[in-house]
Motif scaffolding. Structure first.
Motif, PDB file in Angstrom:
ATOM      1  N   LEU A 210       0.835  -1.200   0.000  1.00 60.49           N
ATOM      2  CA  LEU A 210       0.000   0.000   0.000  1.00 60.49           C
ATOM      3  C   LEU A 210       0.875   1.258   0.000  1.00 60.49           C
ATOM      4  O   LEU A 210       0.624   2.211  -0.742  1.00 60.49           O
ATOM      5  CB  LEU A 210      -0.917   0.012   1.223  1.00 60.49           C
ATOM      6  CG  LEU A 210      -2.155  -0.886   1.184  1.00 60.49           C
ATOM      7  CD1 LEU A 210      -2.755  -1.021   2.581  1.00 60.49           C
ATOM      8  CD2 LEU A 210      -3.185  -0.342   0.217  1.00 60.49           C
TER       9      LEU A 210
ATOM     10  N   ARG B 204      -3.621   2.858   8.449  1.00 65.20           N
ATOM     11  CA  ARG B 204      -3.977   2.090   7.264  1.00 65.20           C
ATOM     12  C   ARG B 204      -5.143   2.733   6.506  1.00 65.20           C
ATOM     13  O   ARG B 204      -5.123   2.827   5.276  1.00 65.20           O
ATOM     14  CB  ARG B 204      -4.347   0.662   7.696  1.00 65.20           C
ATOM     15  CG  ARG B 204      -4.695  -0.273   6.560  1.00 65.20           C
ATOM     16  CD  ARG B 204      -5.152  -1.618   7.104  1.00 65.20           C
ATOM     17  NE  ARG B 204      -5.517  -2.524   6.040  1.00 65.20           N
ATOM     18  CZ  ARG B 204      -4.669  -3.325   5.420  1.00 65.20           C
ATOM     19  NH1 ARG B 204      -3.395  -3.341   5.767  1.00 65.20           N
ATOM     20  NH2 ARG B 204      -5.082  -4.114   4.444  1.00 65.20           N
ATOM     21  N   THR B 205      -6.143   3.186   7.254  1.00 65.08           N
ATOM     22  CA  THR B 205      -7.313   3.802   6.620  1.00 65.08           C
ATOM     23  C   THR B 205      -6.921   5.036   5.834  1.00 65.08           C
ATOM     24  O   THR B 205      -7.313   5.218   4.670  1.00 65.08           O
ATOM     25  CB  THR B 205      -8.356   4.169   7.689  1.00 65.08           C
ATOM     26  OG1 THR B 205      -8.814   2.968   8.315  1.00 65.08           O
ATOM     27  CG2 THR B 205      -9.534   4.894   7.073  1.00 65.08           C
TER      28      THR B 205
ATOM     29  N   ILE C 238      -5.042   4.199   2.616  1.00 64.62           N
ATOM     30  CA  ILE C 238      -5.924   3.739   1.542  1.00 64.62           C
ATOM     31  C   ILE C 238      -6.688   4.916   0.939  1.00 64.62           C
ATOM     32  O   ILE C 238      -6.841   5.017  -0.283  1.00 64.62           O
ATOM     33  CB  ILE C 238      -6.892   2.659   2.069  1.00 64.62           C
ATOM     34  CG1 ILE C 238      -6.112   1.396   2.435  1.00 64.62           C
ATOM     35  CG2 ILE C 238      -7.965   2.335   1.037  1.00 64.62           C
ATOM     36  CD1 ILE C 238      -6.955   0.313   3.090  1.00 64.62           C
TER      37      ILE C 238
ATOM     38  N   THR D 179      -8.057  -6.826  -4.139  1.00 70.19           N
ATOM     39  CA  THR D 179      -7.321  -5.931  -5.030  1.00 70.19           C
ATOM     40  C   THR D 179      -6.040  -6.594  -5.545  1.00 70.19           C
ATOM     41  O   THR D 179      -5.398  -7.380  -4.840  1.00 70.19           O
ATOM     42  CB  THR D 179      -6.974  -4.607  -4.314  1.00 70.19           C
ATOM     43  OG1 THR D 179      -6.340  -3.709  -5.243  1.00 70.19           O
ATOM     44  CG2 THR D 179      -6.063  -4.834  -3.120  1.00 70.19           C
TER      45      THR D 179
ATOM     46  N   LEU E  51     -10.956  -2.720   4.726  1.00 62.58           N
ATOM     47  CA  LEU E  51     -11.361  -1.639   3.839  1.00 62.58           C
ATOM     48  C   LEU E  51     -12.108  -0.602   4.673  1.00 62.58           C
ATOM     49  O   LEU E  51     -13.060  -0.946   5.386  1.00 62.58           O
ATOM     50  CB  LEU E  51     -12.275  -2.165   2.731  1.00 62.58           C
ATOM     51  CG  LEU E  51     -12.656  -1.181   1.627  1.00 62.58           C
ATOM     52  CD1 LEU E  51     -11.427  -0.770   0.827  1.00 62.58           C
ATOM     53  CD2 LEU E  51     -13.701  -1.778   0.708  1.00 62.58           C
TER      54      LEU E  51
END
Length: 397
Positions: free
Chosen positions: A38, A108-109, A112, A210, A262
């Protein structure tokens, strides 16, 4: 003399994760591999990882105070640009960690969300991502210091000399959220009309984690040129193509890939984009068979499908990337239970095909391995759906 251009250096990052009780270290390493991917997709180079085993992340600082001091000392010594945490941090955790580290942090959020900002191309995708950003930012304004539209009141307003900027920002963001939601409703109505105008063709939708090769498979089936790249979330906007197999037409759609954890903001704002999935007659669930944790990825996709109301759709499991599959045979004297890394492709095939409840196939879209069989199976499934819908129209095939 031609002017020379320089490529700006990448940002550097340290990754931080907590290993919960009863969680294997190997699984945590795989999660950090994904977090590093990511970061790479966002243009950030990972140079260090920090892992701490705890019963649960600290409510105050995510990791323990000693580990936080270790991270702070290393970050200062190596002048790292950003520290990335593998879970969504609460507003209070964010404030406490930033104070301790004295540098930029993200979770992480947010990572993304940043990738979605970079990848969004159409007005619809940009609107959805912007809405998700605002909903993420709203409870975190005190720590983020994101002043979108500074407004100052006169004497007598709340706060004495003027309304506090933080309250002004909250009001601005709430107004923006309300406007974006109205904009999305208008676009949703337009897209619903477009879907209604497609007639009653059978609808097939590609779904999956993904970076499993959905867009590559889309290009192969429909002979189109959908953007495909070895990065996460290469596709955000739904792409729909009309495909004809032996005089049998159907619609094929490709949409955003799913991922572990997610962000709920993205799930909510992209629900309308996933209408193609909810209204599909058949889902092609594409799986990267070469990924060591592919079964957990399958579980993540299935959970997301249930969340958006598509958990009861007919599914055709498509195990992709057989050309990249590797395994390590067990030693003859090794009596420990076999793991995914010890199973051959043939053993995995037998285990999945033996289940029998969901049809499956093993292919390589890139190398075109077993594609003829895949096309024949897909044709049979679409034909069956079409025949059930139009029982007197079988002359087509």
């Amino acid at each position: 003399m031609a002017e020379q251009t320089t490529i700006p250096p990448h940002e550097t990052a340290a990754l931080v994760a907590v290993v919960r009780d009863r969680q294997e270290m190997r699984q945590c390493e795989e999660y950090l591999d994904e977090l590093a991917f990511l970061a790479e997709t966002a243009g950030i180079v990972t140079i260090k990882r920090f892992i701490q085993r705890l019963p649960a992340p600290s409510a105050r600082t995510y990791v323990g105070p000693g580990k936080l001091e270790e991270i702070a000392a290393w970050a200062e010594e190596n002048n790292v640009d950003v520290v990335i945490f593998d879970d969504e941090l609460s507003p209070s955790q964010t404030r406490n960690i930033e104070k301790a580290l004295g540098r930029r942090i993200t979770d992480r959020t947010r990572l993304i969300l940043d990738i979605f900002v970079q990848r969004a191309q159409t007005a619809y995708a940009k609107t959805q991502v912007q809405l998700a950003q605002y909903e993420y930012m709203l409870p975190r304004l005190t720590g983020l210091w994101t002043h979108l539209e500074r407004q100052r009141g006169g004497t007598g307003t709340r706060g004495g000399a003027g309304e506090r900027e933080i309250e002004t920002d909250r009001r601005v963001i709430r107004n923006n959220i309300a406007k974006l939601k109205e904009d999305l409703k208008k676009i949703d109505r337009q897209m619903a009309v477009q879907r209604g105008n497609r007639g009653s063709l059978v609808r097939v939708s590609l779904v999956g984690y993904t970076n499993v090769g959905k867009s590559t498979l889309m290009n192969l089936i429909s002979k189109s040129d959908v953007f495909a790249e070895n990065k996460l979330f290469a596709t955000l906007d739904t792409t729909v193509r009309k495909v004809v197999f032996d005089n049998l037409p159907f619609l094929l759609s490709d949409t955003v890939g799913f991922i572990r954890k997610l962000p709920t903001q993205l799930v909510e704002s992209f629900k309308s984009t996933l209408d193609e999935v909810r209204e599909a007659d058949l889902l092609l669930h594409v799986v990267d068979i070469s990924h060591p944790n592919f079964e957990e990825q399958i579980a993540v996709v299935n959970e997301t499908l249930r969340d958006i109301g598509a958990g009861d759709k007919p599914v055709f499991m498509v195990f992709n990337k057989v050309d990249a599959f590797t395994y390590t045979p067990k030693e003859e004297d090794d009596l420990t239970p076999a793991t995914r890394e010890n199973l051959s492709l043939e053993e995995i095939k037998k285990s999945w095909m033996a289940k029998g409840d969901v049809p499956c196939i093993f292919i390589s879209a890139r190398e075109r391995i077993n594609i003829d069989k895949f096309r024949a199976d897909l044709y049979s499934m679409v034909r069956e759906i079409h025949a059930g819908r139009y029982p007197f129209n079988n002359f087509l095939y």
